[in-house]
Scaffold this active site. Structure first.
Site, PDB file in Angstrom:
ATOM      1  N   LYS A   1       0.850  -1.199   0.000  1.00 34.48           N
ATOM      2  CA  LYS A   1       0.000   0.000   0.000  1.00 34.48           C
ATOM      3  C   LYS A   1       0.875   1.233   0.000  1.00 34.48           C
ATOM      4  O   LYS A   1       1.696   1.433   0.882  1.00 34.48           O
ATOM      5  CB  LYS A   1      -0.918   0.057   1.219  1.00 34.48           C
ATOM      6  CG  LYS A   1      -1.956   1.174   1.053  1.00 34.48           C
ATOM      7  CD  LYS A   1      -2.619   1.594   2.319  1.00 34.48           C
ATOM      8  CE  LYS A   1      -1.962   2.761   2.993  1.00 34.48           C
ATOM      9  NZ  LYS A   1      -2.012   4.031   2.246  1.00 34.48           N
TER      10      LYS A   1
ATOM     11  N   GLU B   1       9.868   0.872  10.503  1.00 37.19           N
ATOM     12  CA  GLU B   1      10.883   1.928  10.355  1.00 37.19           C
ATOM     13  C   GLU B   1      10.132   3.228  10.574  1.00 37.19           C
ATOM     14  O   GLU B   1       9.332   3.643   9.744  1.00 37.19           O
ATOM     15  CB  GLU B   1      11.509   1.831   8.964  1.00 37.19           C
ATOM     16  CG  GLU B   1      12.855   2.511   8.898  1.00 37.19           C
ATOM     17  CD  GLU B   1      12.736   3.927   8.394  1.00 37.19           C
ATOM     18  OE1 GLU B   1      12.620   4.830   9.251  1.00 37.19           O
ATOM     19  OE2 GLU B   1      12.739   4.125   7.176  1.00 37.19           O
TER      20      GLU B   1
HETATM   21  P1  NAI Z   1       1.571   8.156   8.380  1.00 37.51           P
HETATM   22  O1  NAI Z   1       2.392   7.396   9.321  1.00 37.51           O
HETATM   23  O2  NAI Z   1       0.169   8.492   8.741  1.00 37.51           O
HETATM   24  O3  NAI Z   1       1.479   7.406   6.961  1.00 37.51           O
HETATM   25  C1  NAI Z   1       2.363   6.410   6.503  1.00 37.51           C
HETATM   26  C2  NAI Z   1       1.579   5.327   5.783  1.00 37.51           C
HETATM   27  O4  NAI Z   1       0.735   4.655   6.698  1.00 37.51           O
HETATM   28  C3  NAI Z   1       0.662   5.826   4.666  1.00 37.51           C
HETATM   29  O5  NAI Z   1       0.664   4.902   3.596  1.00 37.51           O
HETATM   30  C4  NAI Z   1      -0.682   5.847   5.343  1.00 37.51           C
HETATM   31  O6  NAI Z   1      -1.757   5.769   4.443  1.00 37.51           O
HETATM   32  C5  NAI Z   1      -0.597   4.606   6.212  1.00 37.51           C
HETATM   33  N1  NAI Z   1      -1.520   4.573   7.356  1.00 37.51           N
HETATM   34  C6  NAI Z   1      -2.073   5.614   8.016  1.00 37.51           C
HETATM   35  N2  NAI Z   1      -2.874   5.163   9.007  1.00 37.51           N
HETATM   36  C7  NAI Z   1      -2.828   3.805   8.991  1.00 37.51           C
HETATM   37  C8  NAI Z   1      -3.428   2.774   9.761  1.00 37.51           C
HETATM   38  N3  NAI Z   1      -4.247   3.038  10.779  1.00 37.51           N
HETATM   39  N4  NAI Z   1      -3.150   1.485   9.450  1.00 37.51           N
HETATM   40  C9  NAI Z   1      -2.304   1.192   8.442  1.00 37.51           C
HETATM   41  N5  NAI Z   1      -1.716   2.131   7.670  1.00 37.51           N
HETATM   42  C10 NAI Z   1      -1.963   3.423   7.934  1.00 37.51           C
HETATM   43  O7  NAI Z   1       2.345   9.495   8.007  1.00 37.51           O
HETATM   44  P2  NAI Z   1       1.717  10.882   7.493  1.00 37.51           P
HETATM   45  O8  NAI Z   1       0.415  11.219   8.113  1.00 37.51           O
HETATM   46  O9  NAI Z   1       1.702  10.832   6.048  1.00 37.51           O
HETATM   47  O10 NAI Z   1       2.788  11.893   8.048  1.00 37.51           O
HETATM   48  C11 NAI Z   1       2.669  12.361   9.388  1.00 37.51           C
HETATM   49  C12 NAI Z   1       4.010  12.469  10.039  1.00 37.51           C
HETATM   50  O11 NAI Z   1       4.613  11.201  10.106  1.00 37.51           O
HETATM   51  C13 NAI Z   1       5.002  13.319   9.318  1.00 37.51           C
HETATM   52  O12 NAI Z   1       4.831  14.663   9.593  1.00 37.51           O
HETATM   53  C14 NAI Z   1       6.292  12.778   9.845  1.00 37.51           C
HETATM   54  O13 NAI Z   1       6.595  13.373  11.076  1.00 37.51           O
HETATM   55  C15 NAI Z   1       6.012  11.310  10.038  1.00 37.51           C
HETATM   56  N6  NAI Z   1       6.489  10.500   8.900  1.00 37.51           N
HETATM   57  C16 NAI Z   1       7.618   9.759   9.062  1.00 37.51           C
HETATM   58  C17 NAI Z   1       8.119   9.038   8.009  1.00 37.51           C
HETATM   59  C18 NAI Z   1       9.350   8.237   8.133  1.00 37.51           C
HETATM   60  O14 NAI Z   1       9.956   7.884   7.119  1.00 37.51           O
HETATM   61  N7  NAI Z   1       9.781   7.878   9.320  1.00 37.51           N
HETATM   62  C19 NAI Z   1       7.498   9.055   6.691  1.00 37.51           C
HETATM   63  C20 NAI Z   1       6.281   9.823   6.632  1.00 37.51           C
HETATM   64  C21 NAI Z   1       5.837  10.513   7.710  1.00 37.51           C
END
Ligand code: NAI
Ligand code: MG
Length: 515
Positions: free
Chosen positions: A201, A276
């Protein structure tokens, strides 16, 4: 102001932005299930936006729980009955080598799609994101025929034992928006090498490049159903993957908060998870560093990819003797960083990925101001259209301010002052995160004290951001579980079966070895 629509001419005629729109027209923005592009249930779609303008690029299929069901069934069938896990490792390796070649052959197209969707610069996509994806796939192609068990001498008389390393099954993989194609490559390469099948996904903010990668995988010879790509939102699609009984393992990259939810969802079926997650990585600049290199290194450590990198150099600790000069030179660099259309070759900083991310980062800028950090430069949005903001530097920051404690994930550099090595190690470790760190010094003792003292999964010495496919990468503490890259990644996609076998009854008929 940002110059919209004036991007430079690419090598194949038309501006890069125009060529990107052509690449988008050729793409099918649907779900890739069992080797075919299909609509989501009831034709549901969501709008994928252009971060340069905030306007719609394209409607993309929005996977629902029923679509997850279809994708898992396809992956299940491909694993339980299909050729992929049954091929020799050498055969799988050849397919992955072809995929790596195809990614390189289509580098321009993939880079155009990535810039269009994410806002990161086209030059970065061409030099880092896309070649890095190909390299990762090629590295794991080399592992396919080298995943070995062992023969074990046992105490039980008359028996021998050996282990088989078998693919774990269907891998559910969920990735974020900051490095869409690279994260896809990091996830699929070890899983495919091990003989697993995949439901991937992608983030709803950046669905495009992985769809093209899925298509290239089919062209390379990955059988239908082995690598399925779902475009959809986290709450519905992501959660349905995590909890689905047909998914044997979950791998996730994203925020620590969602990582915790993934663990909860996977717990109901004791599914192994690899995570990660976020970071708030310290960069420690000692007064004996090469100052020119350190100022530039710390700048790139933070501003690379608009600061939207989990391993970015988020907390910059500078030793007191060089502090004032370091701050002044960091401000000069940040002020000179060119913000603009990511398709232009001289742009260093494109827009952030989304309005949500821009709002989040601007809220942190406000909080930094209110808490009394000194704003050295930036702090404003750029233009009214799209998600651009100024490179921003706060200095004289205190450890307990929100801008120092939280993961900002944007182009905001946070500079703090320190006196002694022991003090800075303690302060660097005073966080729930532990993804990465960098230390800048010419002294061997300091280098040893810092690299061993800081609790982080990766520590760079006089550099930052190097993430080689062969070297384990992952987090301490709340930055994650498990390691990607290298042989460590294969652990997540294989499981060990122990086989006990009787030896011939007569000792004289046994071989002279005891195993
Ligand atoms: P997120 O953690 O919400 O999204 C990452 C992935 O998880 C996306 O594909 C999203 O659709 C999916 N996801 C969201 N809720 C889920 C659930 N309940 N079950 C399974 N999958 C789910 O990150 P978001 O909202 O895009 O960004 C928010 C913050 O997260 C950023 O501001 C940053 O601080 C952090 N972040 C960290 C990353 C990293 O590489 N460590 C990458 C992206 C965001
Ligand atoms: Mg987008």
């Amino acid at each position: 102001m940002v110059n919209q629509g004036k991007s430079q001419t690419g090598q194949k005629g038309g501006s890069n932005a125009e060529r990107a729109m052509e690449a988008l027209k050729r793409l099918t923005p649907k779900l890739l299930i069992d080797g075919k592009f299909v609509d989501a249930k009831d034709g549901m779609t969501f709008e994928d936006l252009d971060p340069r303008t905030g306007e719609k690029l394209v409607d993309v299929a929005e996977a629902q729980a029923e679509d997850v069901e279809r994708a898992v069934q396809a992956a299940r069938k491909a694993f339980d009955e299909g050729p992929w896990p049954r091929m020799t490792g050498e055969q799988r390796g050849r397919v992955l080598l072809r995929l790596a070649d195809l990614v390189e052959e289509h580098a321009d197209e993939l880079a155009l799609l990535e810039t269009l969707d994410n806002g990161k610069t086209y030059s970065q996509c061409m030099s880092i994101d896309v070649p890095g994806t190909a390299q990762h796939i090629r590295y794991f192609a080399g592992w396919c025929d080298k995943i070995e068990g062992s023969t074990i001498p046992v105490a039980t008389e008359g028996f021998t034992a050996y282990t088989l390393r078998e693919p774990i099954g269907v891998a559910g993989q969920i990735i974020p928006w900051n490095f869409p194609i690279l994260m896809a490559g990091w996830k699929i390469a070890p899983a495919l090498a091990a003989g697993c099948t995949i439901v991937l996904k992608v983030s709803q903010y950046t669905p495009l490049s992985a769809l093209r990668l899925g298509e290239l995988a089919l062209e390379a010879g990955v059988p239908p159903g082995v690598f399925n790509v779902l475009t959809g939102k986290g709450a519905e699609c992501g959660d349905a993957i995590t909890t689905h009984p047909g998914v044997d393992k979950v791998a996730f990259t994203g925020s620590t908060n969602i990582g915790k939810k993934i663990m909860e969802g996977a717990a109901s079926r004791i599914k192994p998870v690899s995570l990660e997650l976020g970071g708030n990585s310290p960069v420690v600049i000692c007064d004996d560093c090469d100052l020119d290199a350190a100022v530039k290194g710390a700048h790139e450590a933070l501003f690379f990819n608009m600061g939207q990198a989990c391993e970015c150099g988020a907390r910059l600790f500078v030793q007191e003797g060089i502090y004032d000069e370091f701050v002044a030179r960091s401000l000069e660099l940040a002020k000179a960083r060119k913000v603009g259309d990511p398709f232009d070759e001289d742009t260093a900083q494109g827009p952030l990925v989304s309005q949500k991310q821009l709002d989040k980062v601007m809220d942190y800028v406000e909080s930094g101001r209110k808490e009394g950090a000194k704003l050295g430069c930036g702090g404003q949005r750029v233009g009214e259209a799209g998600f651009y903001m100024e490179p921003t530097v706060f200095y004289d920051v205190k450890d307990d301010m929100a801008i120092a404690r939280d993961e900002i994930f944007g182009p905001v550099q946070i500079i703090l002052k320190f006196k002694t090595i022991d003090e800075v190690i303690a302060r660097a470790n005073d966080t729930n995160y532990g993804l990465a760190a960098a230390v800048w010094t010419q002294g061997l003792d300091r280098m040893q004290a810092l690299t061993r003292g800081i609790k982080a999964g990766t520590v760079w010495v006089n550099t930052h951001h190097i993430l080689d496919a062969a070297v384990p990468f992952g987090g301490y503490k709340e930055s994650g579980i498990g390691r990607e890259h290298g042989s460590a990644a294969l652990e997540h996609y294989t499981q060990t079966k122990s086989v006990y076998v009787p030896l011939p009854a007569s000792k004289t008929q046994r071989s002279w070895v005891t195993m």
